[in-house]
Scaffold this motif. Structure first.
Motif, PDB file in Angstrom:
ATOM      1  N   LEU A 191       9.918   6.482  18.958  1.00 11.75           N
ATOM      2  CA  LEU A 191       9.776   5.275  19.215  1.00 11.75           C
ATOM      3  C   LEU A 191      10.424   3.619  18.907  1.00 11.75           C
ATOM      4  O   LEU A 191      11.464   2.787  19.203  1.00 11.75           O
ATOM      5  N   TYR A 192       9.869   3.806  17.360  1.00 10.85           N
ATOM      6  CA  TYR A 192      10.099   3.173  16.850  1.00 10.85           C
ATOM      7  C   TYR A 192      11.204   2.966  15.684  1.00 10.85           C
ATOM      8  O   TYR A 192      10.677   4.563  14.971  1.00 10.85           O
ATOM      9  N   PRO A 193      12.871   3.541  15.558  1.00  9.03           N
ATOM     10  CA  PRO A 193      13.231   3.560  13.530  1.00  9.03           C
ATOM     11  C   PRO A 193      12.273   3.411  13.155  1.00  9.03           C
ATOM     12  O   PRO A 193      12.048   2.089  12.468  1.00  9.03           O
ATOM     13  N   ALA A 194      11.970   4.299  11.497  1.00  6.42           N
ATOM     14  CA  ALA A 194      11.715   4.484  10.100  1.00  6.42           C
ATOM     15  C   ALA A 194      12.712   3.600   9.619  1.00  6.42           C
ATOM     16  O   ALA A 194      13.924   3.619   9.888  1.00  6.42           O
ATOM     17  N   PRO A 195      12.042   2.331   8.865  1.00  2.00           N
ATOM     18  CA  PRO A 195      12.943   1.025   8.915  1.00  2.00           C
ATOM     19  C   PRO A 195      13.778   2.017   7.787  1.00  2.00           C
ATOM     20  O   PRO A 195      15.549   1.623   7.843  1.00  2.00           O
ATOM     21  N   ALA A 196      13.778   3.248   7.010  1.00  2.00           N
ATOM     22  CA  ALA A 196      15.289   3.615   6.089  1.00  2.00           C
ATOM     23  C   ALA A 196      15.588   4.526   6.398  1.00  2.00           C
ATOM     24  O   ALA A 196      15.828   5.245   5.987  1.00  2.00           O
ATOM     25  N   GLY A 197      14.765   5.203   7.848  1.00  2.00           N
ATOM     26  CA  GLY A 197      16.229   6.073   8.258  1.00  2.00           C
ATOM     27  C   GLY A 197      15.039   7.637   8.406  1.00  2.00           C
ATOM     28  O   GLY A 197      13.864   7.510   7.727  1.00  2.00           O
ATOM     29  N   LEU A 198      15.842   8.800   8.557  1.00  2.00           N
ATOM     30  CA  LEU A 198      15.120   9.599   8.261  1.00  2.00           C
ATOM     31  C   LEU A 198      15.581  11.033   6.966  1.00  2.00           C
ATOM     32  O   LEU A 198      17.179   9.974   6.496  1.00  2.00           O
ATOM     33  N   PRO A 199      14.894  11.155   6.079  1.00  2.00           N
ATOM     34  CA  PRO A 199      13.199  11.453   6.382  1.00  2.00           C
ATOM     35  C   PRO A 199      12.388  10.303   5.893  1.00  2.00           C
ATOM     36  O   PRO A 199      12.625   9.416   4.752  1.00  2.00           O
ATOM     37  N   PHE A 200      11.648  10.055   6.145  1.00  2.00           N
ATOM     38  CA  PHE A 200      10.367   9.526   5.946  1.00  2.00           C
ATOM     39  C   PHE A 200       8.963   9.310   5.490  1.00  2.00           C
ATOM     40  O   PHE A 200       8.171  10.849   5.960  1.00  2.00           O
ATOM     41  N   ILE A 201       7.849   9.150   4.720  1.00  2.00           N
ATOM     42  CA  ILE A 201       6.776   9.442   4.962  1.00  2.00           C
ATOM     43  C   ILE A 201       6.301   7.323   5.966  1.00  2.00           C
ATOM     44  O   ILE A 201       6.171   6.874   5.839  1.00  2.00           O
ATOM     45  N   PRO A 202       4.909   8.446   6.957  1.00  2.00           N
ATOM     46  CA  PRO A 202       4.898   8.034   7.996  1.00  2.00           C
ATOM     47  C   PRO A 202       3.387   6.821   7.208  1.00  2.00           C
ATOM     48  O   PRO A 202       3.016   6.738   6.048  1.00  2.00           O
ATOM     49  N   GLY A 203       2.903   6.433   7.862  1.00  2.00           N
ATOM     50  CA  GLY A 203       1.308   5.701   7.967  1.00  2.00           C
ATOM     51  C   GLY A 203       1.919   3.800   7.390  1.00  2.00           C
ATOM     52  O   GLY A 203       3.493   3.723   6.604  1.00  2.00           O
ATOM     53  N   ALA A 204       1.524   2.947   7.879  1.00  2.66           N
ATOM     54  CA  ALA A 204       1.772   1.866   7.545  1.00  2.66           C
ATOM     55  C   ALA A 204       0.152   0.457   6.579  1.00  2.66           C
ATOM     56  O   ALA A 204       0.234  -0.489   6.371  1.00  2.66           O
ATOM     57  N   GLU A 205      -1.114   1.154   6.496  1.00  2.00           N
ATOM     58  CA  GLU A 205      -1.765   0.485   5.931  1.00  2.00           C
ATOM     59  C   GLU A 205      -2.318   1.769   5.052  1.00  2.00           C
ATOM     60  O   GLU A 205      -3.215   2.759   4.982  1.00  2.00           O
ATOM     61  N   ALA A 206      -3.016   0.763   4.387  1.00  2.00           N
ATOM     62  CA  ALA A 206      -3.972   1.267   2.959  1.00  2.00           C
ATOM     63  C   ALA A 206      -4.730   0.603   2.075  1.00  2.00           C
ATOM     64  O   ALA A 206      -4.092  -0.413   1.503  1.00  2.00           O
ATOM     65  N   VAL A 207      -5.684   1.321   1.330  1.00  2.00           N
ATOM     66  CA  VAL A 207      -6.363   0.187  -0.213  1.00  2.00           C
ATOM     67  C   VAL A 207      -5.755   1.330  -0.806  1.00  2.00           C
ATOM     68  O   VAL A 207      -6.053   2.912  -0.776  1.00  2.00           O
ATOM     69  N   GLY A 208      -5.638   0.405  -1.938  1.00  2.00           N
ATOM     70  CA  GLY A 208      -5.529   1.681  -3.156  1.00  2.00           C
ATOM     71  C   GLY A 208      -5.301   0.848  -4.895  1.00  2.00           C
ATOM     72  O   GLY A 208      -6.148  -0.678  -4.939  1.00  2.00           O
ATOM     73  N   ILE A 209      -5.131   1.063  -6.419  1.00  2.00           N
ATOM     74  CA  ILE A 209      -5.846   0.959  -7.215  1.00  2.00           C
ATOM     75  C   ILE A 209      -4.422   0.603  -7.629  1.00  2.00           C
ATOM     76  O   ILE A 209      -3.242   1.914  -7.231  1.00  2.00           O
ATOM     77  N   VAL A 210      -4.105  -0.533  -8.210  1.00  2.00           N
ATOM     78  CA  VAL A 210      -2.677  -0.583  -8.790  1.00  2.00           C
ATOM     79  C   VAL A 210      -2.211   0.168 -10.104  1.00  2.00           C
ATOM     80  O   VAL A 210      -3.703  -0.350 -11.472  1.00  2.00           O
ATOM     81  N   GLU A 211      -1.295   1.043 -10.310  1.00  4.50           N
ATOM     82  CA  GLU A 211      -1.365   1.482 -11.728  1.00  4.50           C
ATOM     83  C   GLU A 211       0.304   1.684 -12.708  1.00  4.50           C
ATOM     84  O   GLU A 211      -0.639   0.555 -13.556  1.00  4.50           O
ATOM     85  N   LYS A 212       0.587   0.676 -11.971  1.00  3.96           N
ATOM     86  CA  LYS A 212       1.608  -0.711 -12.981  1.00  3.96           C
ATOM     87  C   LYS A 212       2.162  -0.894 -12.359  1.00  3.96           C
ATOM     88  O   LYS A 212       3.141  -1.602 -11.012  1.00  3.96           O
ATOM     89  N   ALA A 213       2.516  -2.534 -13.406  1.00  6.36           N
ATOM     90  CA  ALA A 213       3.104  -3.981 -12.449  1.00  6.36           C
ATOM     91  C   ALA A 213       4.448  -3.772 -13.026  1.00  6.36           C
ATOM     92  O   ALA A 213       5.443  -3.560 -13.902  1.00  6.36           O
ATOM     93  N   GLY A 214       5.386  -3.750 -11.598  1.00  8.72           N
ATOM     94  CA  GLY A 214       6.729  -4.224 -12.556  1.00  8.72           C
ATOM     95  C   GLY A 214       7.383  -5.337 -13.104  1.00  8.72           C
ATOM     96  O   GLY A 214       6.068  -6.056 -13.067  1.00  8.72           O
ATOM     97  N   GLU A 215       8.182  -5.875 -13.865  1.00  7.62           N
ATOM     98  CA  GLU A 215       9.147  -7.210 -13.837  1.00  7.62           C
ATOM     99  C   GLU A 215       8.995  -8.481 -12.536  1.00  7.62           C
ATOM    100  O   GLU A 215       8.739  -8.176 -11.392  1.00  7.62           O
TER     101      GLU A 215
END
Length: 325
Positions: free
Chosen positions: A51-75
């Motif tokens: 009904l809503y297209p996945a932003p990057a098309g198929l295949p995709f990983i669903p879900g849009a909300e989570a809590v977590g721990i930063v493992e590594k930060a990029g530049e």
């Protein structure tokens, strides 16, 4: 490699499969995030079904909300460091043990609020924040109709509306859910399966009707929702749990009282860092002061995402739903 739920074709819950995926290292402006709890929302089914297209098309990983721990930060990432507890809402790709995500999507989780509470409430709670405090600024002088009052968003909205002192009317689909909505502080509750909600709204308000109607149901409650509004009232359509609202002639808005209609999304209300932080902090303050209590109704393991979606679409879930990692 980490475990993730992958959708390779759109369809029913059975199209979701647990697979090994490679996460990699964060690029400039990104972080690698290890999830600790994942929020499940009805909008996830819209992406899964197409009904809503996945932003990057198929295949995709669903879900849009989570809590977590930063493992590594990029530049270039300066606001978050490895070990920081963070959360996000509105960035597709959450049904996974870990992921890469833009640091601009993240908010810091307060030390005095547990991660399950944040994972269960960030998307829903920020949705309620923009609906009640921005799309229409509700005060104690307003009368509000909120459909699906026992759902995850509806439960937060009922409590928030009570704290604002507004007259609030909820619709629900069963007597069990009516009890839940009443416990959340709604002034009046209507079981739309046994009552005509338009007639009941008119009766409750003495014919004055509502200043605003918030509707996440869609097809089944439109255009009847328009008949619950005062002249120049606002109809806020923010979901389609029963299917999308069909095309309609704009002339109906003038016929029913020079009404206003809007179809808002969280992304547009949290598009800047300042807007995102302000929206999240308003929610956290509601939780911190006990104005809003988050009900985690059920938890499923990440591997049981299919059963989770089946229960949600059968309307067997109450309150917020989590996937645990």
């Amino acid at each position: 490699m980490v475990k993730a739920i992958v959708v390779r074709k759109t369809g029913g819950p059975e199209v979701m499969a647990l697979e090994d995926v490679e996460v990699g290292a964060p690029g400039p402006g990104e972080v690698r995030l290890k999830h600790t709890a994942i929020g499940v929302n009805f909008i996830d089914t819209y992406y899964r079904k197409g009904l809503y297209p996945a932003p990057a098309g198929l295949p995709f990983i669903p879900g849009a909300e989570a809590v977590g721990i930063v493992e590594k930060a990029g530049e270039g990432v300066v606001q978050f460091r490895p070990g920081d507890r963070v959360a996000y809402a509105g960035s597709v790709g959450a049904y996974a043990e870990a992921r890469i995500i833009s640091a601009q999507k993240l908010v810091r989780v307060p030390d005095d609020i547990d991660g399950f509470t944040v994972a269960a409430s960030l998307l829903k709670g920020m949705t309620v924040q923009y609906l009640l405090r921005q799309t229409f600024k509700v005060t104690r002088d307003h009368t509000v109709l909120f459909h699906a009052g026992a759902g995850g968003v509806g439960q937060i909205a009922g409590q928030w509306l009570k704290s604002l002192g507004a007259t609030s009317i909820a619709t629900v689909g069963s007597e069990d859910k009516a009890e839940i909505a009443r416990a959340c502080g709604y002034s009046h509750v209507i079981n739309y399966r046994t009552e005509d909600f338009v007639a009941r709204v008119a009766e409750i308000t003495g014919g004055a009707k509502c200043d605003v109607v918030y509707d996440s149901v869609g097809k089944d409650t439109f255009p009847a929702s328009l008949d619950c509004l005062k002249p120049r009232g606002l109809f806020v359509s923010f979901g389609n749990s029963s299917g999308p609202v069909a095309d309609f002639n704009l002339g109906i808005l003038s016929q029913k009282g020079s009404l206003y209609v809007t179809r808002p999304t969280l992304a547009h209300y949290t598009a800047t860092r300042a807007d995102l932080d302000a929206c999240a902090e308003d929610l956290f303050e509601q939780i911190r002061t006990d104005a809003v209590t988050i009900n985690v109704g059920q938890k499923f393991a990440l591997a049981d995402a299919v059963a989770c979606h089946q229960a949600m679409e059968a309307r067997e879930t109450v309150g917020s739903t989590l996937l645990t990692v």
